[in-house]
Write a protein that holds these residues in place. Structure first.
Motif, PDB file in Angstrom:
ATOM      1  N   UNK A  48       0.845  -1.186   0.000  1.00 61.36           N
ATOM      2  CA  UNK A  48       0.000   0.000   0.000  1.00 61.36           C
ATOM      3  C   UNK A  48       0.887   1.245   0.000  1.00 61.36           C
ATOM      4  N   UNK A  49       0.455   2.261  -0.759  1.00 57.83           N
ATOM      5  CA  UNK A  49       1.235   3.499  -0.785  1.00 57.83           C
ATOM      6  C   UNK A  49       2.215   3.557  -1.934  1.00 57.83           C
ATOM      7  N   UNK A  50       2.437   2.429  -2.620  1.00 54.85           N
ATOM      8  CA  UNK A  50       3.333   2.442  -3.775  1.00 54.85           C
ATOM      9  C   UNK A  50       2.538   2.170  -5.046  1.00 54.85           C
ATOM     10  N   UNK A  51       2.830   2.939  -6.089  1.00 55.02           N
ATOM     11  CA  UNK A  51       2.112   2.741  -7.351  1.00 55.02           C
ATOM     12  C   UNK A  51       3.085   2.737  -8.508  1.00 55.02           C
ATOM     13  N   UNK A  52       2.640   2.087  -9.597  1.00 56.12           N
ATOM     14  CA  UNK A  52       3.428   2.065 -10.811  1.00 56.12           C
ATOM     15  C   UNK A  52       3.158   3.333 -11.610  1.00 56.12           C
ATOM     16  N   UNK A  53       3.965   4.365 -11.428  1.00 57.21           N
ATOM     17  CA  UNK A  53       3.759   5.613 -12.144  1.00 57.21           C
ATOM     18  C   UNK A  53       4.017   5.459 -13.633  1.00 57.21           C
ATOM     19  N   UNK A  54       5.015   4.635 -13.970  1.00 54.83           N
ATOM     20  CA  UNK A  54       5.303   4.353 -15.381  1.00 54.83           C
ATOM     21  C   UNK A  54       5.051   2.861 -15.592  1.00 54.83           C
ATOM     22  N   UNK A  55       4.015   2.528 -16.387  1.00 56.76           N
ATOM     23  CA  UNK A  55       3.637   1.113 -16.516  1.00 56.76           C
ATOM     24  C   UNK A  55       4.386   0.378 -17.610  1.00 56.76           C
ATOM     25  N   UNK A  56       4.716   1.086 -18.699  1.00 59.38           N
ATOM     26  CA  UNK A  56       5.460   0.384 -19.747  1.00 59.38           C
ATOM     27  C   UNK A  56       6.466   1.325 -20.391  1.00 59.38           C
ATOM     28  N   UNK A  57       7.701   0.835 -20.418  1.00 56.88           N
ATOM     29  CA  UNK A  57       8.819   1.654 -20.842  1.00 56.88           C
ATOM     30  C   UNK A  57       9.754   0.731 -21.612  1.00 56.88           C
ATOM     31  N   UNK A  58      10.481   1.293 -22.568  1.00 58.69           N
ATOM     32  CA  UNK A  58      11.408   0.457 -23.328  1.00 58.69           C
ATOM     33  C   UNK A  58      10.641  -0.379 -24.330  1.00 58.69           C
ATOM     34  N   UNK A  59      11.315  -1.353 -24.935  1.00 56.85           N
ATOM     35  CA  UNK A  59      10.644  -2.158 -25.946  1.00 56.85           C
ATOM     36  C   UNK A  59       9.978  -3.363 -25.305  1.00 56.85           C
ATOM     37  N   UNK A  60       9.079  -3.966 -26.072  1.00 56.60           N
ATOM     38  CA  UNK A  60       8.402  -5.169 -25.582  1.00 56.60           C
ATOM     39  C   UNK A  60       9.417  -6.308 -25.500  1.00 56.60           C
ATOM     40  N   UNK A  61       9.538  -6.887 -24.328  1.00 50.59           N
ATOM     41  CA  UNK A  61      10.514  -7.959 -24.165  1.00 50.59           C
ATOM     42  C   UNK A  61       9.841  -9.306 -23.997  1.00 50.59           C
ATOM     43  N   UNK A  62      10.531 -10.314 -24.489  1.00 46.83           N
ATOM     44  CA  UNK A  62      10.020 -11.665 -24.339  1.00 46.83           C
ATOM     45  C   UNK A  62      10.771 -12.346 -23.207  1.00 46.83           C
ATOM     46  N   UNK A  63      10.047 -13.147 -22.427  1.00 44.23           N
ATOM     47  CA  UNK A  63      10.687 -13.939 -21.381  1.00 44.23           C
ATOM     48  C   UNK A  63      10.625 -15.393 -21.823  1.00 44.23           C
ATOM     49  N   UNK A  64      11.779 -16.026 -21.849  1.00 37.56           N
ATOM     50  CA  UNK A  64      11.842 -17.363 -22.432  1.00 37.56           C
ATOM     51  C   UNK A  64      12.770 -18.262 -21.632  1.00 37.56           C
ATOM     52  N   UNK A  65      12.560 -19.595 -21.759  1.00 38.66           N
ATOM     53  CA  UNK A  65      13.508 -20.523 -21.154  1.00 38.66           C
ATOM     54  C   UNK A  65      14.837 -20.430 -21.910  1.00 38.66           C
ATOM     55  N   UNK A  66      15.937 -20.682 -21.251  1.00 37.90           N
ATOM     56  CA  UNK A  66      17.229 -20.656 -21.927  1.00 37.90           C
ATOM     57  C   UNK A  66      17.975 -21.957 -21.683  1.00 37.90           C
ATOM     58  N   UNK A  67      18.683 -22.410 -22.750  1.00 38.74           N
ATOM     59  CA  UNK A  67      19.534 -23.594 -22.628  1.00 38.74           C
ATOM     60  C   UNK A  67      20.962 -23.180 -22.944  1.00 38.74           C
ATOM     61  N   UNK A  68      21.907 -24.077 -22.681  1.00 36.16           N
ATOM     62  CA  UNK A  68      23.302 -23.767 -22.966  1.00 36.16           C
ATOM     63  C   UNK A  68      23.480 -23.523 -24.464  1.00 36.16           C
ATOM     64  N   UNK A  69      24.361 -22.580 -24.806  1.00 35.66           N
ATOM     65  CA  UNK A  69      24.647 -22.256 -26.197  1.00 35.66           C
ATOM     66  C   UNK A  69      24.972 -23.542 -26.969  1.00 35.66           C
ATOM     67  N   UNK A  70      24.235 -23.792 -28.037  1.00 40.20           N
ATOM     68  CA  UNK A  70      24.531 -24.960 -28.865  1.00 40.20           C
ATOM     69  C   UNK A  70      23.765 -26.214 -28.495  1.00 40.20           C
ATOM     70  N   UNK A  71      22.967 -26.162 -27.439  1.00 39.82           N
ATOM     71  CA  UNK A  71      22.193 -27.350 -27.056  1.00 39.82           C
ATOM     72  C   UNK A  71      20.890 -27.378 -27.853  1.00 39.82           C
ATOM     73  N   UNK A  72      21.025 -27.628 -29.175  1.00 34.89           N
ATOM     74  CA  UNK A  72      19.881 -27.517 -30.091  1.00 34.89           C
ATOM     75  C   UNK A  72      18.780 -28.525 -29.773  1.00 34.89           C
TER      76      UNK A  72
END
Lengths: 226, 278
Positions: free
Chosen positions: B208-232
């Motif tokens: 309580x008492x805290x608000x999101x003054x800026x809701x969206x900033x920057x570019x749209x980002x994707x959140x994804x699972x990650x595997x080791x480089x090359x683990x196709x």
């Protein structure tokens, strides 16, 4: 005040104490290795041999200059990347803290030994003592007394610095405290104060006996007149 | 002089041997789905103090949106949702744990960026987000208000990268851990805190008492699972899994189970992604 109760909710108390056990296990083993290693390293540092001296210097300075956190990353992540050696996170922590303790303790021992008057050493040799006997009967007993205050300082510092190990994934008391705070933010907004307060208390009851023991030892030696 | 030469020779030998040994390294094959089936256990890195995505409840169990998905992966790959070993990570160590083979998969609210994609391989996204800025009563409504003030960010997060690159005039206060960062905001060490908006929505909803003054900033980002480089092979398996799960609207179920209570009025589609389609 209600916020204080989150410590006793669910399994929180057992988890916090379990976390303390992890911190203590790392600290205790590292202190043990450091005390033994530090005395040997300190004697080695007093060597007249240039090769030995330079190697000791390189070891001491690299451990002292590079932050413990970097050493933790080297032993946990880089060892695997470069040599494919998997070291358990807790074992890596014990190794890093032992190396750090050995280097710092060694420098303390070196200081204590070289602060002894030269005639102690010469008188010992004049009596026909071998080098090992000299260290056993003359040098070390005196050095240890000078060593006690800074060594206790180092030990408590090592216990407290174990909180770094969370960055290589060892879940110790401070991290569990933060997990508890995080899930209680809504139900108990002041949980942080009480949880951190409780952790302060835990660290205190661990470090205080160490200080007490040091005081007792100093009194004991004083009463024996040595 | 003789000693000096000896020392030098010794040092050079030591350095040389380190180089020779490191040359023996070379990269080891990461675990494929077949390897994981053989060991009967998948190691997944999750957060332990990032409610509601990855956290530990009062009984010591891993919970959250990421964890919900992690258990499903274990169930579909190994036939039992208990066959997952959770490795608890800090934000700054997420690429390291993959590169050093400490885990098979990272499911720790990992935002896809170009820099990170050079070091790890991302799968299809299962969530999306932008940056949000939370402040007391939501007084900070645009970035220009932050000039000359202290802004709190977490080390190694998208927020840190965005503000360092685009707004060098704003002084950043950086913390290693989430708990510390939000505590610093409460203590008034900075005027506002920038983080993924999913994260600040949930936090502002609970404080309580805290608000999101800026809701969206920057570019749209994707959140994804990650595997080791090359683990196709593992990457492919996870991608197929995400596409298949869209048929049963799995991530909406995960939203209802783990995120709803925290986000309140937020519509599921503003956060979750089905079948990897943003």
């Amino acid at each position: 005040m209600d916020s204080a109760l989150v410590i006793f909710e669910g399994a929180n108390l057992t988890r916090l104490l379990g976390g303390l056990l992890v911190s203590l296990r790392i600290a205790f083993l590292a202190v043990l290795f450091s005390l033994v290693g530090g005395v040997l390293f300190g004697i080695l540092m007093n060597s007249k041999n240039t090769v030995v001296k330079v190697l000791c210097r390189v070891f001491l300075e690299s451990v002292r200059i590079i932050p413990q956190l970097v050493w933790l990353f080297i032993f946990y992540f880089e060892m695997t990347k470069v040599f494919h050696i998997h070291i358990d996170a807790e074992v890596a922590s014990i190794i890093v803290f032992s190396l750090w303790g050995t280097a710092e303790m060694g420098d303390l021992v070196r200081g204590a030994i070289s602060s002894l008057p030269q005639h102690q050493r010469e008188s010992g040799f004049a009596l026909g003592l071998t080098k090992i006997q000299l260290y056993h009967y003359v040098i070390l007993p005196q050095a240890v007394r000078r060593l006690l205050p800074p060594a206790i300082n180092l030990v408590t510092r090592m216990i407290k610095t174990t909180s770094l190990v969370v960055l290589i994934g060892v879940i110790e008391v401070l991290k569990i405290g933060q997990q508890v705070i995080e899930i209680s933010i809504f139900s108990a907004p002041n949980a942080a104060f009480w949880v951190y307060g409780f952790i302060f208390f835990l660290y205190f009851i661990v470090c205080w006996p160490v200080s007490l023991m040091a005081k007792w030892l100093e009194n004991y030696w004083a009463s024996k007149g040595v | 002089m003789k000693n000096f030469v000896k020392t030098l020779a010794f040092l050079m030998m030591a350095i040389f041997s380190v180089f020779v040994l490191s040359g023996c390294g070379g990269s080891k094959q990461a675990n494929s789905p077949e390897d994981i089936k053989k060991t009967g256990k998948i190691k997944i890195a999750v957060f332990s103090d990032k409610i509601p995505f990855g956290y530990v409840d009062k009984n010591g169990n891993n919970r959250g949106y990421d964890v919900y998905f992690a258990r499903r992966i274990a169930k579909d790959l190994l036939g039992d949702e208990k066959k997952v070993e959770f490795v608890l990570v800090e934000a700054a160590a997420r690429t390291e744990v993959l590169e050093a083979d400490k885990v098979d998969l990272v499911l720790a609210n990992f935002t896809v960026t170009k820099e990170r994609a050079e070091r790890v391989d991302f799968c299809l996204p299962y969530m999306k987000c932008m940056l949000g800025v939370v402040s007391k009563n939501g007084t900070i409504k645009n970035v220009s208000q932050l000039k000359g003030k202290k802004l709190i960010v977490n080390k190694g997060t998208t927020a840190e990268i965005y503000f360092t690159k685009n707004h060098p005039e704003i002084e950043l206060l950086k913390y290693d851990q989430n708990t510390e960062a939000f505590q610093a905001l409460k203590d008034g060490r900075g005027v506002a805190l920038a983080h993924d908006n999913t994260e600040v929505f949930a936090w502002a909803n609970r404080n309580a008492g805290y608000k999101c003054g800026i809701e969206s900033l920057g570019s749209l980002d994707a959140i994804a699972p990650a595997v080791k480089k090359g683990n196709k092979s593992l990457q492919q398996w996870i991608n197929d899994e995400i596409v298949n799960l869209a048929k049963e609207k799995f991530f909406h179920k995960a939203f209802d189970a783990e995120l709803k209570q925290d986000f309140g009025a937020v519509a599921p589609d503003s956060v979750v992604v089905e079948g990897g389609k943003i």
